[in-house]
Write a protein that holds these residues in place. Structure first.
Motif, short mmCIF file in Angstrom:
data_model
loop_
_atom_site.label_atom_id
_atom_site.label_comp_id
_atom_site.label_asym_id
_atom_site.label_seq_id
_atom_site.Cartn_x
_atom_site.Cartn_y
_atom_site.Cartn_z
N GLN A 1 0.82 -1.21 0.00
CA GLN A 1 0.00 0.00 0.00
C GLN A 1 0.86 1.27 0.00
O GLN A 1 0.42 2.31 -0.48
CB GLN A 1 -0.94 0.00 1.21
N HIS A 2 2.06 1.20 0.55
CA HIS A 2 2.95 2.37 0.50
C HIS A 2 3.47 2.59 -0.92
O HIS A 2 3.69 3.72 -1.33
CB HIS A 2 4.13 2.18 1.45
N ALA B 1 -5.05 1.99 -0.28
CA ALA B 1 -5.49 0.80 0.45
C ALA B 1 -6.99 0.66 0.26
O ALA B 1 -7.72 1.66 0.28
CB ALA B 1 -5.14 0.93 1.93
N VAL C 1 -2.87 6.19 1.61
CA VAL C 1 -2.03 5.82 2.75
C VAL C 1 -0.57 5.96 2.35
O VAL C 1 -0.23 6.05 1.17
CB VAL C 1 -2.30 4.38 3.22
N VAL D 1 -1.72 1.07 8.02
CA VAL D 1 -2.44 0.58 6.84
C VAL D 1 -3.60 -0.29 7.31
O VAL D 1 -3.39 -1.27 8.02
CB VAL D 1 -1.51 -0.23 5.92
N ARG E 1 -6.29 -3.14 7.75
CA ARG E 1 -6.19 -4.57 7.45
C ARG E 1 -7.57 -5.16 7.17
O ARG E 1 -8.59 -4.69 7.69
CB ARG E 1 -5.58 -5.33 8.62
N SER F 1 -6.01 6.23 9.45
CA SER F 1 -6.30 6.71 8.09
C SER F 1 -7.72 7.24 7.94
O SER F 1 -8.06 7.80 6.90
CB SER F 1 -6.09 5.58 7.09
N ASP G 1 4.69 0.64 9.77
CA ASP G 1 3.56 1.22 10.49
C ASP G 1 4.09 1.99 11.69
O ASP G 1 5.09 1.60 12.30
CB ASP G 1 2.60 0.12 10.97
#
Length: 281
Positions: free
Chosen positions: A68-69, A74, A83, A89, A91, A122, A204
């Motif tokens: 996702q980075h 996401a 994100v 992130v 889940r 987020s 994270d």
């Protein structure tokens, strides 16, 4: 097989050897991101359109940087969220927590249910509730300035009331008025740091992961915040680790003003979240 699909197969092998949990999916998702198509359209990318930047993205994932980075997005329930570094992130297991919360709010005989999301990160939980229960009034709080910037991007244009602050002292103006409190707080015991996957441990924010020696410090604090915020009969929904099943309901015990505390499973049938109702005097 066209060139891109052949490269995806090679990438999946590399990711598998690097210990990435879902190598084929990630290889396809990175290919779709780099080439500006959906995963189901990868076969339509002509050989001459293959973008060499794909291998740069694969190398980053191979080094266990979160997918996702790399893509900057996401997916959570019906949402696509922005994100990146500095924000937790969301889940898939949290989707079952939010699903329960949404069903509970929909079932309430209240014209405009008031919902509070503590430790919003987020903004995923707050935004999902606001989107799927349009009649609700959703409030969210986040302590980290970095995470707050991502949350602001995600809730922009929505009706979510997003505030900066500590979950333990947030929303004094809503004391006794809230119908549902929901939270995905930090809950990993400090002693388990070496066991955490590199994607989480190295990327994270620690503030969103670890919470004391047994992992329950934040949940203990949120129990008191939830009791302060909720109206009698209001409900709290709080995520925890599967290894903490059976422990968290005891925090929401009758002597502390709670009723009906219980654990619930996630999509993999592992104990994932606790719900409790504020006792009615």
């Amino acid at each position: 097989m066209n060139l891109l699909l052949a490269e995806v197969a090679q990438a999946a092998q590399r990711l598998a050897e690097a210990g990435v949990p879902s190598p084929r999916f990630d290889a396809e998702e990175l290919a779709a991101y780099v080439h500006g198509v959906k995963r189901g359209q990868l076969h339509s990318v002509a050989d001459g359109e293959f973008d060499a930047r794909y291998w740069e993205a694969v190398a980053r994932r191979e080094a266990r940087e979160p997918l996702q980075h790399i893509t900057g997005r996401a997916f959570f329930r019906y949402l696509e969220l922005q994100v990146g570094p500095g924000v937790f992130v969301p889940r898939p297991e949290t989707e079952s927590v939010v699903g329960w919360a949404i069903d509970a709010v929909r079932a309430m005989d209240v014209a405009e249910p008031v919902v509070v999301d503590l430790c919003t990160g987020s903004g995923a939980i707050a935004l999902a509730l606001a989107q799927e229960v349009p009649r609700s009034r959703v409030h969210a709080v986040e302590l980290s300035e970095q995470a707050l910037e991502w949350a602001r991007k995600n809730v922009a244009g929505s009706k979510v009331d997003l505030r900066a602050g500590d979950a333990l002292s947030a929303f004094p103006d809503l004391n006794g008025q809230v119908d549902l409190v929901v939270s995905n707080p930090p809950y990993i015991p400090l002693r388990e740091r070496p066991l955490v996957a590199p994607e989480a441990r190295d990327h994270d924010p620690e503030l969103a992961l670890f919470s004391g020696e047994d992992g329950l410090d934040a949940i203990r604090g949120i129990e008191r915040t939830a009791h302060r915020l909720l109206r009698p009969g209001g409900v709290v929904v709080i995520e925890h680790a599967d290894s903490q099943g059976g422990q968290v309901p005891w925090i929401f015990h009758e002597d502390a003003g709670w009723a009906d505390a219980a654990d619930h499973p996630d999509l993999n049938n592992r104990p994932r979240f606790t719900t409790a109702r504020k006792a009615v005097p």
